[in-house]
Write a protein that holds these residues in place. Structure first.
Motif: not given
Lengths: 292, 277
Positions: B145-146, B111-112, B86-87, B114, A279, A19, B153, B149-150, B108-109
């Motif tokens: 939600t978008m 960074a998404l 989801l989380s 950022a 970064f 998602f 998590i 979620v990060p 990754l989570v």
């Protein structure tokens, strides 16, 4: 032990990560694509590829150049001042003095105020002549009626102050937990050696929280332009663009002037720069840590 | 350590200065929200003398604002439910991965998350316009939600890390499946952390402005945006805007102690150990 651990099936993790990737990477790809196109929301079927044309428009767009400058100021100045003020507050709160303990519980409030509410709260506070600031000035016998949001420099300073107001609590909290993790023995040893409290702060506390400050600075640099709603409510980007950073300009370009492809180009340039610098800073910070 | 005078003077002075800076705008708003119109523009300005609830009754009676408040509550609570659905499994799974895989996924989570929120505004607007979801709560719930979620998590996996592995292993030996272990053992133990995370999600969604501004018109407008209607164009009656601000702040003030608890965590030793090794 490893054998009796719960077996992690990717079925647990995949929905959330899937998602997340879908909801972030696809839109970003779409914005990048849009920035290379000539797009009219009324005639989406006529969209055509125009390469870097939208990016070339930056060079002749004075408003863009001004917004880029304002962005730079509104990132660097508030972050630096948030760190300095946050450190000063964290050192004071570490003392746990009688009468200031309630502060430890309450000082976080501004950081969770809805930004739009924060904008209204500050607008009320700054109303010329009858706002809270005039009230405070009158307590000290001053007659303060200036319209701080009316001139370019004072409006920019006002936005910076509101930005510090939003950011200082979190910075102070993070630095406070960093200060709290310094062992008391170090201060006791310094005290035995005859160091005053002020010397101990300067030679022990500050050097030991410096690494944490680097990480906090990067974190705040990404957060600080989240004051978009404040600017929207407080100054509307004015007067004469003095408080209009790139994200605000991009918003107007997209939703007031309906120039979506140009707005996309602004946002791509803005995001790439700010995320890239952050970064890069993170990699510098972790490199020095590994080297130590 | 010696309690020298300078130290106490510094502590009191700096605390007092920041208390004034951090709280006076909010207290001024509270005072304004209780003022009678005659006191509002008294000169020199005053703190409210005869509190009146007239602005509060006026905004509660305002159909637009009260329905926006309900929208805010519905959107925020739905965001909590969807984000948690989801989380929680993802965080539980990540917490049980090998160190390197765990670190890679968490990075990754993060960074998404950022990129500044503004980059998403055009594609989401075009997308929801295309599927006719502009001015619906569903659109706002998906966007919130978008963003949540990060964060969820990240925090939840730290809370699942603190669940003693021995207890989970004992359950597995007794024949519990991974799913049963998670729902019957780990979630109840990590409950306080899950509640704290839910509160953070609520605040994020309650405060969200940018998407609520662009993706709603009337039906799905949330309070964070509807509050703008009370800003007077010509500087006269600020009472309603102030009262609306105070109402918006009520849940936030209630939740501040929880925020402190959870936001401190990233600087914990446990967290350091997790990220840097």
């Amino acid at each position: 032990m490893a054998s009796s651990r719960p077996k992690v099936s990717s079925a647990l993790i995949t929905p959330a990560i899937g998602f997340l990737c879908l909801a972030t990477l696809v839109p970003i790809a779409a914005v990048v694509a849009l920035s290379f196109g000539d797009f009219n929301i009324a005639f989406p079927e006529k969209t055509r590829f125009i390469g870097l044309y939208n990016y070339a428009r930056f060079l002749s767009d004075g408003r863009f150049i001004n917004a880029a400058l304002v962005t730079f100021i509104l990132v660097v100045v508030p972050v630096v001042l948030q760190l300095l003020c946050g450190l000063a507050l964290a050192i004071a709160l570490k003392e746990k003095l009688v009468g200031t303990r309630w502060m430890r519980a309450a000082f976080l409030l501004p950081s969770v105020v809805p930004p739009a509410v924060g904008g209204i709260v500050w607008k009320l506070f700054l109303i010329p002549g009858v706002g809270g600031l005039s009230y405070l000035a009158s307590l000290f016998g001053h007659n303060f009626e200036a319209d701080l949001l009316g001139s370019k420099t004072s409006a920019l300073i006002s936005v910076i102050i509101v930005s510090i107001w939003f950011g200082v609590p979190i910075v102070a909290l993070l630095l406070l937990s960093s200060l709290d993790s310094i062992p008391d023995e170090i201060y006791e040893a310094a005290n035995l050696d005859g160091a005053s409290w002020a010397q101990a702060q300067w030679h022990i506390s500050i050097p030991l929280v410096l690494p944490a400050m680097g990480a906090v600075a990067v974190f705040q640099a990404l957060e600080v332009l989240g004051i978009f709603p404040v600017i929207f409510v407080l100054t509307g980007g004015g007067p004469a663009g003095a408080t209009e950073p790139l994200n605000f300009y991009a918003f107007l370009t997209a939703f007031t002037y309906l120039d979506l492809d140009y707005s996309a180009a602004i946002l791509v340039a803005f995001t790439t720069t700010i995320v890239g610098v952050c970064f890069w800073s993170i990699s510098q910070i972790s490199a020095t840590r590994v080297g130590r | 350590m010696r309690r020298d005078l300078g130290r106490r003077i510094y502590g009191y002075l700096v605390s007092a200065a920041f208390a004034l800076f951090l709280f006076s705008p909010i207290l001024w708003t509270l005072s304004t929200s209780l003022k009678q119109p005659t006191e509002m523009f008294q000169w020199p300005p005053v703190i409210v003398r005869e509190p009146s609830a007239q602005h509060y009754t006026a905004i509660i009676a305002d159909k637009d604002f009260s329905s926006a408040l309900i929208n805010s509550i519905v959107v925020s609570c739905s965001t909590i439910i969807l984000t948690m659905a989801l989380s929680i499994p993802a965080a539980f799974g990540i917490s049980h991965l090998q160190k390197t895989a765990m670190r890679r996924l968490l990075t990754l989570v993060l960074a998404l998350r950022a990129a500044p929120a503004m980059i998403y505004i055009i594609p989401y607007f075009l997308f929801f316009r295309q599927v006719h979801l502009v001015d619906t709560k569903i659109a706002l719930i998906i966007v919130n939600t978008m963003f949540a979620v990060p964060l969820a998590i990240w925090y939840l996996s730290a809370f699942f890390d603190q669940v003693p592995r021995e207890i989970e292993e004992a359950a597995m030996i007794d024949g519990a499946s991974t799913l049963q272990t998670m729902t019957l053992i780990s979630i109840p133990i990590a409950k306080s952390g899950i509640i704290a995370t839910a509160i953070l999600i609520f605040i994020g969604s309650w405060n969200e402005f940018l998407f609520a501004l662009t993706l709603t018109r009337d039906d799905a407008k949330t309070a964070a945006v509807a509050i703008l209607n009370f800003i007077p164009f010509e500087g006269t009656d600020w009472g309603k805007a102030a009262a609306a601000c105070v109402l918006m702040l009520v849940p936030i003030v209630v939740f501040v102690p929880f925020v402190k608890k959870i936001r401190r965590r990233p600087n914990n030793d446990r967290f350091r150990e997790r990220v840097k090794r």
